[in-house]
Scaffold this active site. Sequence first.
Site, short mmCIF file in Angstrom:
data_model
loop_
_atom_site.label_atom_id
_atom_site.label_comp_id
_atom_site.label_asym_id
_atom_site.label_seq_id
_atom_site.Cartn_x
_atom_site.Cartn_y
_atom_site.Cartn_z
N HIS A 53 -7.59 -5.45 -0.86
CA HIS A 53 -6.34 -4.76 -0.53
C HIS A 53 -5.67 -5.34 0.71
O HIS A 53 -4.51 -5.02 0.98
CB HIS A 53 -6.62 -3.26 -0.32
CG HIS A 53 -5.38 -2.43 -0.18
ND1 HIS A 53 -4.39 -2.39 -1.14
CD2 HIS A 53 -4.95 -1.61 0.83
CE1 HIS A 53 -3.42 -1.59 -0.74
NE2 HIS A 53 -3.73 -1.12 0.45
N SER B 249 0.84 -1.20 0.00
CA SER B 249 0.00 0.00 0.00
C SER B 249 0.88 1.26 0.00
O SER B 249 1.75 1.41 -0.86
CB SER B 249 -0.94 -0.05 1.22
OG SER B 249 -1.93 0.95 1.16
N ASP C 202 -8.18 -5.29 -6.23
CA ASP C 202 -7.67 -4.32 -5.27
C ASP C 202 -7.83 -2.90 -5.82
O ASP C 202 -7.36 -2.56 -6.91
CB ASP C 202 -6.19 -4.62 -4.99
CG ASP C 202 -5.60 -3.73 -3.90
OD1 ASP C 202 -6.27 -2.81 -3.43
OD2 ASP C 202 -4.43 -3.98 -3.53
#
Length: 332
Positions: free
Chosen positions: A302, A145, A209
């Site tokens: 995610h 991320s 995602d």
Amino acid sequence: MMASKLSYENQSFVRNVVTNHWRMEMLDYYNFWNDFQEMNTTHAFMFRNKNIDPNLIMVAFKGTDPLNTDEWRIDIDISWYKFQGVGKIHSGFMKALGLQRNRSMPKEIPSGSPEKSFAYYTIREKLKDLISENEDAKFIITGHSLGGALAILFASVLAIHGEELLLRKLEGVYTFGQPRVGDEQFGEYVKQKMILYDVKYFRYVYCNDLVPRVPYDDKTFLFKHFGPCLYFDSCYKGQVLGEEPNKNYFSLLYVVPKILNAIFELIRGFILPWIKGKEYKEGWFMKLLRIILVPAPGVINHCPVDYVNSTRLGQLPSSIYSQGPNLNLKQD
């Protein structure tokens, strides 16, 4: 990926896992200063595997804590920071990496107070010290991320500053669920530098995602990924693609398939431990999240768990690991 996942834990937990479970040397855990937020909101840790020769050093940047609003402010600050002759970069990420209050990113900064340690400069100097101890050592940068964005930007700023020694020691950059970090000009600049210094760049994307699909790659926002995408579907089947499917996420054509896929992933969570082993059993909280977020599959996709499973169960062409930038960047 395990280092990227571990980065979300507290310092004591990280140190215990690295030292007692992985049997590696914990070098440091960092809380870095953000000059614009006036607090320590960037986190990373560094460890070393001394069981192989040359020593392998790992730097893992922490991603966004979903309950930390200060870290969310980093992500949503999509104003531009421009490097002359290089391109435009996501300003929030640059601030987290060490952009100075005067909006400059010089090669060197004056010594400041000890509590104001900036991510890029501190890690760079630590790596130089470690490599001076063992000239055969190499290092890897990783993150999930926001951590992935900081990982690739760390390598990019090394290139901008002409840090040839470190670039030649950089074995690879591994990012998981990384958002876009700059415009097309910036991407082209970094690609050429990575090819020049033989740096491998592996950008993993799991299924639907949302995060790798923002900020938008369109005529309004102008963000662009660079380098191919190592894409894994919900069966953990890997492909090397030029761009992840449905690159800007919000498309009516994908609404129904994404929801159906989220239902499949929910069912898969119950079946996978029976097929692959108990280590793949998901906790009750993860199962609850999958149920709640069926209408929002881009959010649940995610989570680090599917990236861990992708790297453990998924398969990719073996050539991507041997050919490095010749495949990952030149064939973009």
